[in-house]
Write a protein that holds these residues in place. Structure first.
Motif, mmCIF file in Angstrom:
data_model
loop_
_atom_site.group_PDB
_atom_site.id
_atom_site.type_symbol
_atom_site.label_atom_id
_atom_site.label_comp_id
_atom_site.label_asym_id
_atom_site.label_seq_id
_atom_site.Cartn_x
_atom_site.Cartn_y
_atom_site.Cartn_z
ATOM 1 N N GLN A 222 0.830 -1.202 0.000
ATOM 2 C CA GLN A 222 0.000 0.000 0.000
ATOM 3 C C GLN A 222 0.872 1.263 0.000
ATOM 4 O OE1 GLN A 222 -2.540 -1.247 3.455
ATOM 5 N NE2 GLN A 222 -4.224 -0.944 2.028
ATOM 6 N N PRO A 223 1.043 1.861 -1.177
ATOM 7 C CA PRO A 223 1.842 3.087 -1.253
ATOM 8 C C PRO A 223 1.029 4.321 -0.912
ATOM 9 C CG PRO A 223 1.145 2.435 -3.437
ATOM 10 C CD PRO A 223 0.606 1.391 -2.493
ATOM 11 N N GLY A 224 1.731 5.406 -0.619
ATOM 12 C CA GLY A 224 1.113 6.695 -0.404
ATOM 13 C C GLY A 224 2.108 7.783 -0.755
ATOM 14 N N ALA A 225 1.630 9.010 -0.906
ATOM 15 C CA ALA A 225 2.558 10.114 -1.133
ATOM 16 C C ALA A 225 3.577 10.178 0.002
ATOM 17 C CB ALA A 225 1.792 11.430 -1.242
ATOM 18 N N ILE A 226 3.097 9.939 1.218
ATOM 19 C CA ILE A 226 3.966 9.728 2.366
ATOM 20 C C ILE A 226 3.498 8.452 3.042
ATOM 21 C CG2 ILE A 226 2.553 11.308 3.753
ATOM 22 C CD1 ILE A 226 5.013 11.834 5.494
ATOM 23 N N GLY A 227 4.424 7.651 3.520
ATOM 24 C CA GLY A 227 4.021 6.399 4.145
ATOM 25 C C GLY A 227 5.075 5.846 5.075
ATOM 26 N N THR A 228 4.615 4.982 5.962
ATOM 27 C CA THR A 228 5.466 4.433 7.017
ATOM 28 C C THR A 228 6.131 3.116 6.625
ATOM 29 O OG1 THR A 228 3.537 3.309 7.952
ATOM 30 C CG2 THR A 228 4.042 5.501 8.784
ATOM 31 N N HIS A 229 5.631 2.455 5.597
ATOM 32 C CA HIS A 229 6.178 1.218 5.048
ATOM 33 C C HIS A 229 6.555 0.200 6.136
ATOM 34 C CE1 HIS A 229 8.846 -0.898 1.803
ATOM 35 N NE2 HIS A 229 7.819 -1.632 2.224
ATOM 36 N N TRP A 230 5.515 -0.307 6.796
ATOM 37 C CA TRP A 230 5.672 -1.427 7.721
ATOM 38 C C TRP A 230 6.736 -1.128 8.781
ATOM 39 C CZ3 TRP A 230 1.868 -4.692 7.786
ATOM 40 C CH2 TRP A 230 1.978 -5.914 8.469
ATOM 41 N N SER A 231 6.545 0.011 9.434
ATOM 42 C CA SER A 231 7.464 0.453 10.467
ATOM 43 C C SER A 231 6.677 0.768 11.727
ATOM 44 C CB SER A 231 8.240 1.693 9.993
ATOM 45 O OG SER A 231 9.002 1.405 8.846
ATOM 46 N N LYS A 232 7.352 1.297 12.715
ATOM 47 C CA LYS A 232 6.719 1.569 14.004
ATOM 48 C C LYS A 232 7.007 2.998 14.451
ATOM 49 C CE LYS A 232 6.454 0.050 18.831
ATOM 50 N NZ LYS A 232 6.856 -0.945 19.850
ATOM 51 N N ILE A 249 -1.735 9.459 2.655
ATOM 52 C CA ILE A 249 -0.884 8.874 3.694
ATOM 53 C C ILE A 249 -1.144 7.377 3.749
ATOM 54 C CG2 ILE A 249 -0.383 8.779 6.167
ATOM 55 C CD1 ILE A 249 -1.193 11.683 6.392
ATOM 56 N N SER A 250 -0.076 6.592 3.749
ATOM 57 C CA SER A 250 -0.211 5.147 3.907
ATOM 58 C C SER A 250 0.403 4.712 5.232
ATOM 59 C CB SER A 250 0.485 4.398 2.768
ATOM 60 O OG SER A 250 0.552 3.008 3.067
ATOM 61 N N VAL A 251 -0.397 4.001 6.024
ATOM 62 C CA VAL A 251 0.107 3.303 7.215
ATOM 63 C C VAL A 251 -0.158 1.812 6.985
ATOM 64 C CG1 VAL A 251 -0.072 5.200 8.848
ATOM 65 C CG2 VAL A 251 -2.097 3.819 8.372
ATOM 66 N N GLY A 252 0.165 1.374 5.772
ATOM 67 C CA GLY A 252 -0.379 0.118 5.286
ATOM 68 C C GLY A 252 0.569 -1.048 5.182
ATOM 69 N N LYS A 253 0.123 -1.968 4.348
ATOM 70 C CA LYS A 253 0.701 -3.307 4.263
ATOM 71 C C LYS A 253 2.010 -3.315 3.481
ATOM 72 C CE LYS A 253 -0.564 -6.726 1.622
ATOM 73 N NZ LYS A 253 0.771 -7.312 1.406
ATOM 74 N N ARG A 254 2.838 -4.253 3.853
ATOM 75 C CA ARG A 254 4.116 -4.498 3.190
ATOM 76 C C ARG A 254 3.904 -5.266 1.883
ATOM 77 N NH1 ARG A 254 6.097 -8.870 7.558
ATOM 78 N NH2 ARG A 254 8.154 -8.250 6.847
ATOM 79 N N HIS A 255 4.996 -5.479 1.153
ATOM 80 C CA HIS A 255 4.981 -6.356 -0.012
ATOM 81 C C HIS A 255 4.820 -7.814 0.433
ATOM 82 C CE1 HIS A 255 6.157 -3.472 -3.151
ATOM 83 N NE2 HIS A 255 6.941 -2.915 -2.236
#
Length: 636
Positions: A222-232, A249-255
């Motif tokens: 789940q991409p976003g213009a800004i995103g956390t990429h499976w982080s904390k 904004i993505s606070v979403g799923k990894r690959h």
């Protein structure tokens, strides 16, 4: 250590105040836990790809605007030297080097639950003076100048991609694109780590725009213009995120290796592939210790095609507060089952409060496993489909002190939700879902406790105000629960071990002490209900100088009725998960604040989202400005 970035300087810099870096990417290379990157005003055409995060909450890496300045991170590049082809049609040829290794004009939007509405759409976009134009279905249709296009839709583009160049064809009517700022989005992200596990980053005071983001379903990355990429532990605050092709904004799923597998090979249904992904990620470390616990606050998010905020699993245990989210999917170029101002799956123990969500296709959509989530003190209005959709959640989930002001307020395809102290002014819809077996979790945990169908019911509904439309039309008020057993009439017993035998049954509900105006109707077995006769409550939402106001005559009707303060003891626990209605930190829930954040005094209070009548209510969050004031021009 503080490092400085400024567009006024040339590379290479040293990161000092006297010799700042010219790009944010230079600072990324040397930033370490505890460092702060101070970014000056200007336009940064780059993908910020953090390679290191903080070590803990106290030792973050912070990216922040220089005080008083407004830096913009853009996913776009300028397009110049347009050649006139015919009346209204121009062409520009772009070397593909501008796109590096990703050309969005060669990347069709694709993914599970995506609907292209009969036309291929790409993640690429052409902007004229910051306004996105519309993609034509073919070059031929662009050349035809169809009279079907109206308004801004007359400004269209089509891209022809070859090995070395991309031709952009545009219909500009009577405008000359060489006299306007023409841009294409050339990068998939503005601020997004390429790697997972880049924890404890703060992003504050930045504008991010024009990212070529791909569709973000729950069964894919789940991409976003800004995103956390499976982080904390990220904090995204005081930012503006706009004009992302799909999500802001993505606070979403990894690959995952099975990303979008339902669309690629539909041997298994989407519900099954989704469930498999949940179990796979639990095995691979999805837990509170490793992922989530983000804070997303006081941002403005708008002009995104899919979602303002999107996330599956990666947004669990987070707080989403004080955001202004509007104009999501209003262009309607494409559709699908993942579109909303906020669209979250697995919003376990997530607090969504004090947000203002309006003029979106759908306001807030909590889909699957919103166990422990709380939706509190939000304002919803002028949303097209509905304000709130809760789908296949087994509870507990708490919805309190919200203003639901659109024509349709709620789509409830869940069970085990507590609706308390809200104002409902539109229609309510409800149904069961016995076609899918959906997970529930151990309390405050990602570990799955079981799977079951949604029979419907098990809701706790108290102390709300419902406003009808002064007609006999159904759907206003708790009459939608008629036919459901009352909690006091006996338990839901399953003496047969086949769940499908009970698909025509619903779980008992606990409904009491709600107040109804304008013909809204109570639940047939409701105790303590007040149906106010001969009334005509009116409300209106207006925009004045960029601020939003609510006007109503509701407070003209004096109500002597007092209701109990809602607590964990009153709500108990949800049926299927057997989890208690309590706070995420396991302390007892007390719904003691009203919509404006003022305390309800004592064990008795009044129904609805306000603890007392107000002449004027100013909502305290940065982007919410709903007040009770004289009537102005309506936007409803």
């Amino acid at each position: 250590m503080d490092y400085y970035v400024s567009k006024k300087c040339e590379a290479p810099g040293e990161g000092t105040m006297e010799k700042p870096f010219a790009t944010i990417g230079e600072a990324v290379q040397i930033a370490r836990p505890g460092d702060k990157i101070i970014i000056g005003g200007g336009l940064y055409r780059e993908w910020v790809n953090p390679i290191m995060g903080g070590s803990c909450d106290a030792e973050r890496i912070t990216y922040i605007n220089k005080q008083g300045e407004s830096p913009i991170i853009s996913g776009a590049e300028l397009v110049e030297n347009w050649e006139k082809i015919s009346d209204g049609v121009w062409k520009a040829t772009i070397p593909n080097d501008i796109f590096s290794d990703y050309n969005p004009f060669a990347d069709p939007i694709f993914g599970d639950w995506y609907d292209d509405l009969g036309q291929t759409h790409h993640t690429g976009e052409l902007y004229m003076d910051g306004q996105a134009m519309y993609e034509a279905a073919t070059l031929e249709t662009l050349m035809e100048n169809s009279s079907d296009a109206m308004g801004e839709k007359v400004y269209r583009w089509f891209a022809v991609v070859s090995e070395k160049v991309t031709e952009l064809w545009g219909r500009f009517m009577d405008r000359n694109p060489n006299e306007h700022r023409m841009e294409v989005n050339a990068r998939a992200y503005c601020f997004f780590p390429k790697s997972e596990g880049i924890n404890y980053i703060t992003v504050s005071g930045l504008t991010m725009e024009k990212a070529a983001t791909q569709w973000a379903p729950p069964t894919a990355f789940q991409p976003g213009a800004i995103g956390t990429h499976w982080s904390k532990g990220w904090i995204i605050e005081n930012c503006v995120i706009r004009d992302s092709k799909c999500s802001g904004i993505s606070v979403g799923k990894r690959h995952d290796v099975k990303d979008n597998i339902w669309s690629i090979n539909p041997e298994k249904g989407g519900a099954q592939t989704y469930t498999e992904i949940v179990f796979t990620n639990i095995k691979n470390g999805w837990s509170k210790e490793n992922v989530g616990s983000h804070i997303v606050r006081n941002n403005e998010i708008y002009n995104c095609g899919q979602a303002g905020i999107v996330g599956n699993m990666g947004g669990a245990f987070s707080k989403i507060t004080g955001n202004h989210i509007h104009d999501i999917n209003v262009r309607g170029e494409f559709s699908g089952a993942e579109i909303a101002g906020i669209k979250l799956h697995c919003a376990i123990d997530t607090m969504i409060d004090d947000n203002c969500i309006h003029n979106c296709y759908r306001g807030l959509w909590l889909d699957w496993q919103a166990q422990g989530a709380r939706v509190s003190k939000n304002a919803f209005f002028a949303n097209t489909v509905e304000d709130l959709f809760i789908e296949v959640c087994h509870g507990p989930c708490v919805i309190d002190n919200n203003l639901f002001l659109s024509k349709i307020n709620l789509q409830n395809v869940s069970q085990g939700s507590a609706f308390v102290h809200n104002l409902f002014t539109g229609r309510l819809n409800m149904s069961s879902d016995t076609n899918r077996f959906t997970p529930y979790h151990l309390p405050h945990d990602t570990f799955v406790g079981g799977v079951m169908v949604i029979y419907g019911g098990d809701d706790k509904v108290a102390n709300n105000i419902y406003i009808g439309n002064c007609s006999e039309e159904t759907g206003f008020g708790n009459c939608i629960y008629n036919g459901y057993k009352d909690i006091n009439s006996g338990s839901f017993m399953q003496t047969d071990d086949c769940p499908m035998k009970y698909v025509n049954n619903t779980l008992p509900v606990d409904i009491h002490d709600n107040v109804y105006f304008n013909g809204a109707r109570k639940y047939e077995n409701e105790k303590g209900a007040v149906e106010v006769p001969d009334c005509n409550v009116k409300f209106d939402v207006s925009e004045i100088d960029g601020e939003y106001y609510l006007t109503t005559n509701l407070f003209d009707y004096d109500l002597d009725k007092k209701v109990d303060l809602i607590t964990t003891d009153i709500l108990g626990k949800s049926f299927e998960s057997e989890a208690v209605y309590e706070n995420a930190d396991k302390t007892a829930l007390i719904v003691e604040e009203d919509y404006a954040g003022n305390l309800r005094n004592g064990s008795k209070t009044c129904a609805g989202p306000f603890a007392q009548p107000y002449d004027k209510v100013l909502l305290k969050k940065t982007y919410k400005r709903l007040m009770f004031t004289p009537r102005a021009k309506s936007i409803l």
